[in-house]
Design a protein around this motif. Structure first.
Motif, PDB file in Angstrom:
ATOM      1  N   GLY A  29       0.929  -1.061   0.079  1.00 42.30           N
ATOM      2  CA  GLY A  29       0.061   0.127  -0.106  1.00 42.30           C
ATOM      3  C   GLY A  29       0.842   1.218   0.022  1.00 42.30           C
ATOM      4  N   ASP A  88      -4.781  -8.150   2.202  1.00 39.27           N
ATOM      5  CA  ASP A  88      -5.451  -7.397   2.656  1.00 39.27           C
ATOM      6  C   ASP A  88      -7.023  -7.011   2.539  1.00 39.27           C
ATOM      7  OD1 ASP A  88      -2.701  -6.781   3.324  1.00 39.27           O
ATOM      8  OD2 ASP A  88      -2.925  -4.655   3.292  1.00 39.27           O
ATOM      9  N   ASP A 129      -6.320   0.433  -3.923  1.00 39.28           N
ATOM     10  CA  ASP A 129      -7.116   1.532  -3.953  1.00 39.28           C
ATOM     11  C   ASP A 129      -6.075   2.469  -3.539  1.00 39.28           C
ATOM     12  OD1 ASP A 129      -9.334   0.552  -4.674  1.00 39.28           O
ATOM     13  OD2 ASP A 129     -10.390   0.473  -2.658  1.00 39.28           O
ATOM     14  N   THR A 130      -5.286   2.213  -2.747  1.00 43.45           N
ATOM     15  CA  THR A 130      -4.174   3.120  -2.206  1.00 43.45           C
ATOM     16  C   THR A 130      -3.167   3.464  -3.489  1.00 43.45           C
ATOM     17  OG1 THR A 130      -4.068   2.441   0.139  1.00 43.45           O
ATOM     18  CG2 THR A 130      -2.008   3.396  -0.741  1.00 43.45           C
ATOM     19  N   TRP A 135      -3.814   6.418   2.667  1.00 40.56           N
ATOM     20  CA  TRP A 135      -5.089   5.639   2.304  1.00 40.56           C
ATOM     21  C   TRP A 135      -6.400   6.517   2.315  1.00 40.56           C
ATOM     22  CZ3 TRP A 135      -8.514   5.655   6.075  1.00 40.56           C
ATOM     23  CH2 TRP A 135      -8.221   5.738   7.395  1.00 40.56           C
ATOM     24  N   TRP A 165     -15.543   0.609  12.778  1.00 42.12           N
ATOM     25  CA  TRP A 165     -13.940   0.852  13.085  1.00 42.12           C
ATOM     26  C   TRP A 165     -13.168   1.021  11.745  1.00 42.12           C
ATOM     27  CZ3 TRP A 165     -11.451  -3.257  10.761  1.00 42.12           C
ATOM     28  CH2 TRP A 165     -12.190  -4.418  10.750  1.00 42.12           C
ATOM     29  N   LEU A 200     -12.757   3.009   8.448  1.00 44.45           N
ATOM     30  CA  LEU A 200     -13.127   4.248   8.109  1.00 44.45           C
ATOM     31  C   LEU A 200     -13.231   4.160   6.721  1.00 44.45           C
ATOM     32  CD1 LEU A 200     -11.087   6.544  10.499  1.00 44.45           C
ATOM     33  CD2 LEU A 200     -13.233   5.769  10.904  1.00 44.45           C
ATOM     34  N   ASP A 228     -14.584   7.493  -1.476  1.00 50.12           N
ATOM     35  CA  ASP A 228     -14.150   5.981  -1.318  1.00 50.12           C
ATOM     36  C   ASP A 228     -15.166   5.022  -1.458  1.00 50.12           C
ATOM     37  OD1 ASP A 228     -12.179   4.294  -1.200  1.00 50.12           O
ATOM     38  OD2 ASP A 228     -12.103   4.162   1.094  1.00 50.12           O
ATOM     39  N   PHE A 250      -6.689  -9.891   8.845  1.00 48.71           N
ATOM     40  CA  PHE A 250      -5.653  -9.064   8.624  1.00 48.71           C
ATOM     41  C   PHE A 250      -6.280  -7.841   9.284  1.00 48.71           C
ATOM     42  CE2 PHE A 250      -3.888  -5.471   6.629  1.00 48.71           C
ATOM     43  CZ  PHE A 250      -2.350  -5.698   7.338  1.00 48.71           C
ATOM     44  N   PHE A 272      -4.992  -5.235  12.287  1.00 47.66           N
ATOM     45  CA  PHE A 272      -4.242  -4.185  11.832  1.00 47.66           C
ATOM     46  C   PHE A 272      -5.047  -2.771  12.319  1.00 47.66           C
ATOM     47  CE2 PHE A 272      -3.081  -0.914   8.739  1.00 47.66           C
ATOM     48  CZ  PHE A 272      -1.624  -1.129   8.739  1.00 47.66           C
TER      49      PHE A 272
HETATM   50  N1  FO1 Z   1      -6.278   2.090   8.035  1.00 48.62           N
HETATM   51  C1  FO1 Z   1      -6.522   2.410   9.096  1.00 48.62           C
HETATM   52  O1  FO1 Z   1      -5.510   2.323   9.977  1.00 48.62           O
HETATM   53  N2  FO1 Z   1      -7.845   2.583   9.520  1.00 48.62           N
HETATM   54  C2  FO1 Z   1      -8.888   2.609   8.786  1.00 48.62           C
HETATM   55  O2  FO1 Z   1      -9.960   3.005   9.203  1.00 48.62           O
HETATM   56  C3  FO1 Z   1      -8.565   2.362   7.523  1.00 48.62           C
HETATM   57  C4  FO1 Z   1      -9.680   2.673   6.356  1.00 48.62           C
HETATM   58  C5  FO1 Z   1      -9.263   2.348   5.025  1.00 48.62           C
HETATM   59  C6  FO1 Z   1     -10.365   2.527   4.182  1.00 48.62           C
HETATM   60  C7  FO1 Z   1      -9.874   2.518   2.809  1.00 48.62           C
HETATM   61  C8  FO1 Z   1      -8.677   1.821   2.382  1.00 48.62           C
HETATM   62  O3  FO1 Z   1      -8.512   1.576   1.010  1.00 48.62           O
HETATM   63  C9  FO1 Z   1      -7.594   1.709   3.117  1.00 48.62           C
HETATM   64  C10 FO1 Z   1      -8.011   1.882   4.833  1.00 48.62           C
HETATM   65  N3  FO1 Z   1      -7.029   1.672   5.661  1.00 48.62           N
HETATM   66  C11 FO1 Z   1      -7.168   2.277   7.090  1.00 48.62           C
HETATM   67  C12 FO1 Z   1      -5.668   1.365   5.203  1.00 48.62           C
HETATM   68  C13 FO1 Z   1      -5.584  -0.283   5.270  1.00 48.62           C
HETATM   69  O4  FO1 Z   1      -6.181  -1.067   6.254  1.00 48.62           O
HETATM   70  C14 FO1 Z   1      -3.959  -0.522   5.302  1.00 48.62           C
HETATM   71  O5  FO1 Z   1      -3.374   0.403   4.795  1.00 48.62           O
HETATM   72  C15 FO1 Z   1      -3.740  -1.765   4.529  1.00 48.62           C
HETATM   73  O6  FO1 Z   1      -4.550  -2.731   4.455  1.00 48.62           O
HETATM   74  C16 FO1 Z   1      -2.213  -1.997   4.808  1.00 48.62           C
HETATM   75  O7  FO1 Z   1      -1.428  -1.905   3.873  1.00 48.62           O
END
Ligand code: FO1
Length: 307
Positions: A9, A36, A50-51, A66, A87, A89, A94, A149, A153
């Motif tokens: 990511g 993930d 998506d990131t 993200w 929990w 977000l 998005d 995961f 996480f």
């Molecule tokens: N990471 C968080 O720490 N908190 C979140 O609420 C969160 C929401 C989220 C929504 C969409 C998306 O594409 C990524 C999001 N992430 C969030 C990041 C994600 O969980 C992690 O970056 C990856 O899965 C690890 O690479």
């Protein structure tokens, strides 16, 4: 010459956003971790795809990395009022991506087809490929049991102690269409500065990918995700420690040893060079902290110079 990259990511997205400034994006294929991915309220969420999409489209949230810049959370607030778990977000803009993707998957399209359409709609010139079209969810083995995961996480903020990982169903999965072609046609294969356990290892667990890297005549180059014994973002350093590895870039190089030609080490870790060279891996010392746009581009230039 084409380049292929293996990516997770936020760290990968930062690096690749620098790379596409100095290398033609059309000649870049990114094989993306889908370990993930998970389902939430019936929606299929692919955080790493998506990131990368939002970052390469210039839409990513600048601090978090993200989600979408300037997004609102009205839907999430309403869902909370309805008693849903919130929990994870998900912003309003998005959510459109997840709704679009889920609807397409329910119509029978494959994840790589949907990803292609999302990239086209976001005017992304590089090719983003999910590592596989089948679900391979990462399970985290912890002192509190096995957690999916995102539960580990996001919900548990990486608090449980990690004992290992399962990339569920990886052994039965097939690399998505285009993955092997991209790796075989590439003049260089880059391992992005991503977490080796939860971003790169799931990709390598898809049958045939590790072997393709091992047998590749292309230069395989990894960029360190660890600087001075710390992860820039995320739990890579904590995971190294909890799994009994030395918390340093050397441990990451060791994990990639069987297929790696060059390891890009941070300048703060220059003293580790002999330990990595001892693994028969060439070392390039560079500034790898990508805290400014210029540094992302400079790092990409350093990597291109190695090819
Ligand atoms: N990471 C968080 O720490 N908190 C979140 O609420 C969160 C929401 C989220 C929504 C969409 C998306 O594409 C990524 C999001 N992430 C969030 C990041 C994600 O969980 C992690 O970056 C990856 O899965 C690890 O690479």
């Amino acid at each position: 010459m084409r380049i292929a990259a293996l990516a997770g990511g936020v760290g990968a997205a930062k690096f690749l956003s620098g790379l596409v400034e100095v290398f033609p994006a059309e000649d870049l294929t990114v094989v993306v971790n889908t370990g993930d991915d998970f389902q939430w309220l019936g929606l299929y969420i692919c955080p790493d795809l998506d990131t990368l999409t939002y970052t390469l489209a210039g839409l990513a949230h600048p601090e978090r990395g993200w989600g979408v810049r300037g997004d609102t959370f009205h839907t999430l607030a309403r869902l909370q009022e309805l008693g849903c778990d919130t929990w994870f977000l998900l912003g309003d803009r998005d959510l459109a991506t997840h709704i679009y993707r889920t609807a397409a998957l329910l119509r029978g399209q494959s994840l790589n087809d949907v990803t292609h359409r999302i990239c086209l709609a976001n005017k992304i010139r590089a090719t983003l490929l999910p590592m596989t079209n089948s679900p391979v969810p990462t399970q985290v083995h912890t002192d509190e049991g096995i957690l999916p995961f995102q539960e580990y996480f996001v919900r548990r903020k990486c608090e449980p102690r990690v004992a290992g990982f399962t990339y569920s169903g990886a052994e039965r999965s097939h690399a998505a269409p285009g993955v092997f072609e991209a790796l075989r046609e590439a003049g260089a294969i880059l391992i992005c500065p991503s977490n080796p356990f939860i971003s790169i290892a799931p990709i390598l667990a898809v049958p045939g990918i590790r072997e393709t890297l091992r047998n590749s005549t292309a230069k395989v180059i990894a960029i360190t995700p660890i600087i001075a014994g710390k992860s820039v973002k995320g739990p890579a350093a904590t995971m190294l420690e909890q799994l009994g590895h030395e918390v340093s870039a050397v441990s990451v190089a060791r994990m990639y040893q069987e297929f790696l030609d060059v390891f890009v080490l941070d300048r703060r870790d220059a003293d580790l060079e002999p330990q990595i060279a001892y693994l028969d891996i060439e070392v390039k010392v560079a500034e790898t902290l990508m805290d400014t746009h210029e540094r992302k581009v400079d790092l990409a230039r350093e990597v291109l110079a190695l090819i």
